[in-house]
Design a protein around this motif. Structure first.
Motif, mmCIF file in Angstrom:
data_model
loop_
_atom_site.group_PDB
_atom_site.id
_atom_site.type_symbol
_atom_site.label_atom_id
_atom_site.label_comp_id
_atom_site.label_asym_id
_atom_site.label_seq_id
_atom_site.Cartn_x
_atom_site.Cartn_y
_atom_site.Cartn_z
ATOM 1 N N LEU A 99 1.521 1.798 -3.528
ATOM 2 C CA LEU A 99 0.337 2.375 -4.169
ATOM 3 C C LEU A 99 0.231 3.865 -3.850
ATOM 4 O O LEU A 99 -0.100 4.691 -4.707
ATOM 5 C CB LEU A 99 -0.927 1.663 -3.690
ATOM 6 N N GLN A 100 0.517 4.178 -2.593
ATOM 7 C CA GLN A 100 0.454 5.573 -2.169
ATOM 8 C C GLN A 100 1.445 6.427 -2.975
ATOM 9 O O GLN A 100 1.119 7.521 -3.424
ATOM 10 C CB GLN A 100 0.773 5.655 -0.668
ATOM 11 N N LEU A 101 2.667 5.897 -3.172
ATOM 12 C CA LEU A 101 3.683 6.653 -3.904
ATOM 13 C C LEU A 101 3.255 6.869 -5.353
ATOM 14 O O LEU A 101 3.462 7.940 -5.927
ATOM 15 C CB LEU A 101 5.030 5.922 -3.835
ATOM 16 N N SER A 102 2.643 5.857 -5.950
ATOM 17 C CA SER A 102 2.123 6.020 -7.301
ATOM 18 C C SER A 102 0.971 7.024 -7.319
ATOM 19 O O SER A 102 0.828 7.810 -8.253
ATOM 20 C CB SER A 102 1.631 4.679 -7.853
ATOM 21 N N HIS A 103 0.159 6.960 -6.284
ATOM 22 C CA HIS A 103 -0.960 7.894 -6.191
ATOM 23 C C HIS A 103 -0.447 9.324 -6.042
ATOM 24 O O HIS A 103 -1.021 10.257 -6.608
ATOM 25 C CB HIS A 103 -1.856 7.499 -5.004
ATOM 26 N N ASN A 104 0.639 9.507 -5.304
ATOM 27 C CA ASN A 104 1.269 10.831 -5.201
ATOM 28 C C ASN A 104 1.685 11.333 -6.579
ATOM 29 O O ASN A 104 1.450 12.492 -6.929
ATOM 30 C CB ASN A 104 2.535 10.772 -4.345
ATOM 31 N N ALA A 105 2.335 10.438 -7.344
ATOM 32 C CA ALA A 105 2.813 10.830 -8.671
ATOM 33 C C ALA A 105 1.625 11.194 -9.561
ATOM 34 O O ALA A 105 1.646 12.184 -10.303
ATOM 35 C CB ALA A 105 3.625 9.706 -9.292
ATOM 36 N N ARG A 117 0.826 -1.212 0.000
ATOM 37 C CA ARG A 117 0.000 0.000 0.000
ATOM 38 C C ARG A 117 0.856 1.255 0.000
ATOM 39 O O ARG A 117 0.436 2.290 -0.536
ATOM 40 C CB ARG A 117 -0.957 -0.005 1.194
ATOM 41 N N THR A 118 2.044 1.176 0.591
ATOM 42 C CA THR A 118 2.950 2.318 0.500
ATOM 43 C C THR A 118 3.333 2.555 -0.959
ATOM 44 O O THR A 118 3.366 3.683 -1.425
ATOM 45 C CB THR A 118 4.223 2.074 1.341
#
Lengths: 216, 295
Positions: free
Chosen positions: B239-245, B236-237
């Protein structure tokens, strides 16, 4: 230059407070901390510049000549590599590593990867740079694995440790009030964490984030 | 496609909801107009999102239309426009490949059903691929590569997700404005990554049971089809980093008439979907946990 009011998305009749609020909201959006080592960082900083200029123009014209303070002065030193690079390289392959860092900064990932793969011995720096390439590519899982290896091989290196920490806490991005994140955690709590972390980061590089939001 | 990319309905304004429904229904009508009635079954939320993000600055015209799902009260649909046509073409291309995959993977009577469907849609696919040759090429190339990785039991989530992400990224390749193209490429790449990883997480238990390939099985070695809390956090981290991008790219795009709906989808919809997938409630009947159907 575009009309400064339309850049900030307010009408020329807006009060000083409204202008300031619009400026702050936009600056929060395009803040360089949200584009940490991001392939679109140049576009974000262009936007930031545009907003700063627009805000400056408006405040100057409204104050009629009295010296208006510039926009946010974050003192963010551009790419993290340039800021943290000096003096941290280890012995062998030093020049090569600098070259590779430059390639990564220029977003030339294929060549950076080829050069890195040509190096036979893998020290902590090697793993860190590999992680950086994967990070830029958007391969977050692999990037994390390389960063963690680098940090465990050289636990004293602040740059490696910061990279691991930044990843573990889920990085940073602009989200509007009420926006949710993908970790299932409490967004408000994460935001404070990020803000404090970003503030520490800015302070290290000579800027100051939290007071600069408060004082303007 | 998968339907993971959708707004949280309760947080939409009524005006936005009507607009959203207009695009969804518009896409469905556009599919029927270009590829015949059967192609309507390919309509999905993911490509509705794409149609909205690719739309220009000004809103297109809408007109009331009836259909099988809305026989009495017509829905105000978005009329045919270039972004809607493009979304329809791509829906058919990707939909056909997905159908084709199901036909190859299924066994027995089910396989026969899929194969009949594949045969029936072949003409539509050919027409759509001819209209979007670059996209169709990218789909074929990357899905072939993905199949090879699957056969080799690739243990890297990034590497497998990359193939699907590149398919979505290729949607931006025709964009003439250089900056906008870069922004869209980054946005679509990470959207593709998120969709692929969510799908893998969603299918994990089932794949472990049936022995089918799933990158998470080889990346994390989950016990009994469930990730350990620590592995789930790692995933999930990521996923979060991709979501940030994705969010960083989204912020840089100029606004268009759908920005409110798109913001909702990005900042609320994707996290809500992720939450449901990891809580294991995504597949449960709508009335229990989420609003499955809007329309």
């Amino acid at each position: 230059m575009n009309d400064p009011y339309s850049v900030l998305g307010v009408s020329p009749q807006a009060t000083d407070e409204e202008v300031k609020k619009a400026y702050r909201d936009l600056a929060r959006k395009y803040h360089p901390d949200n584009y940490h080592d991001n392939p679109l960082a140049d576009l974000a900083s262009e936007k930031m510049k545009e907003i700063n200029e627009a805000y400056d123009t408006i405040t100057k014209s409204r104050e009629q000549g009295s010296a208006a303070g510039g926009g946010y002065s974050y003192g963010y030193g551009g790419s993290a590599y340039q800021a943290q690079n000096a003096g941290q390289q280890q012995s062998a392959g030093r020049n090569q590593y600098i070259q590779i860092r430059n390639l990564i900064n220029a977003n030339n990932l294929t060549q950076a990867m080829a050069m890195l793969n040509a190096i036979g011995s893998h020290d902590a720096e090697w793993y860190y740079l590999m992680g950086s390439i994967y990070w830029r590519k958007g391969w977050m899982d692999q990037a994390g694995q390389y960063f963690r290896t680098a940090a465990s091989m050289d636990p004293t290196n602040i740059e490696y440790r910061n990279a691991v920490q930044y990843m573990n806490q889920g990085g940073q991005a602009y989200r509007p009030t009420g926006g949710m994140d993908m970790m299932g955690g409490d967004m408000a709590c994460n935001m404070c964490q990020n803000l404090i972390c970003a503030d520490c980061c800015c302070e290290m590089m000579g800027g100051n984030l939290i007071p600069c939001i408060g004082c303007r | 496609m998968y339907g993971y990319v959708r707004p949280v309905k309760g947080e939409l304004k009524i005006r936005e909801f009507e607009l959203f429904r207009g695009v969804y229904c518009g896409l469905c009508h556009e599919l029927a107009r270009r590829y015949g009635f059967a192609s309507r079954f390919f309509v999905n939320y993911d490509f509705t999102f794409l149609a909205m993000i690719l739309a220009g600055q000004s809103g297109a015209e809408t007109c009331p239309r009836r259909c099988v799902a809305h026989p009495i009260r017509p829905v105000r649909c978005l009329g045919s426009c270039s972004s809607l046509s493009m979304a329809a073409d791509m829906t058919v291309v990707l939909g056909w490949w997905k159908l084709s995959d199901s036909a190859d993977d299924a066994a027995g009577a089910k396989a026969l059903g899929w194969k009949v469907l594949r045969r029936a849609m072949k003409g539509a696919y050919k027409k759509a691929a001819a209209r979007q040759p670059a996209f169709a090429g990218a789909v074929e190339e990357n899905l072939t590569a993905l199949r090879a990785l699957e056969a080799a039991r690739c243990p890297s989530v990034d590497e497998t997700a990359d193939k699907f992400a590149l398919i979505l990224r290729s949607i931006a390749q025709g964009e003439p404005d250089g900056s906008r193209r870069r922004i869209l490429e980054e946005l679509f790449y990470h959207l593709g990554r998120i969709i692929y990883i969510l799908d893998a997480a969603d299918d994990l238990a089932e794949d472990v049971k049936s022995g089918a390939y799933n990158p998470l099985r080889y990346r994390f070695e989950p016990a009994e089809g469930k990730l350990s809390p620590e592995d789930e956090r790692t995933l999930r981290t990521g996923l979060q980093l991709s979501h940030n991008a994705l969010a960083g790219a989204w912020t840089l795009l100029d606004e268009n008439p759908y920005s409110g709906i798109l913001s909702n989808t990005i900042y609320l919809g994707l996290p809500a979907t992720t939450q449901a997938v990891f809580a294991g409630t995504w597949r449960e009947p709508a009335r229990l946990h989420r609003e499955r159907s809007y329309l």
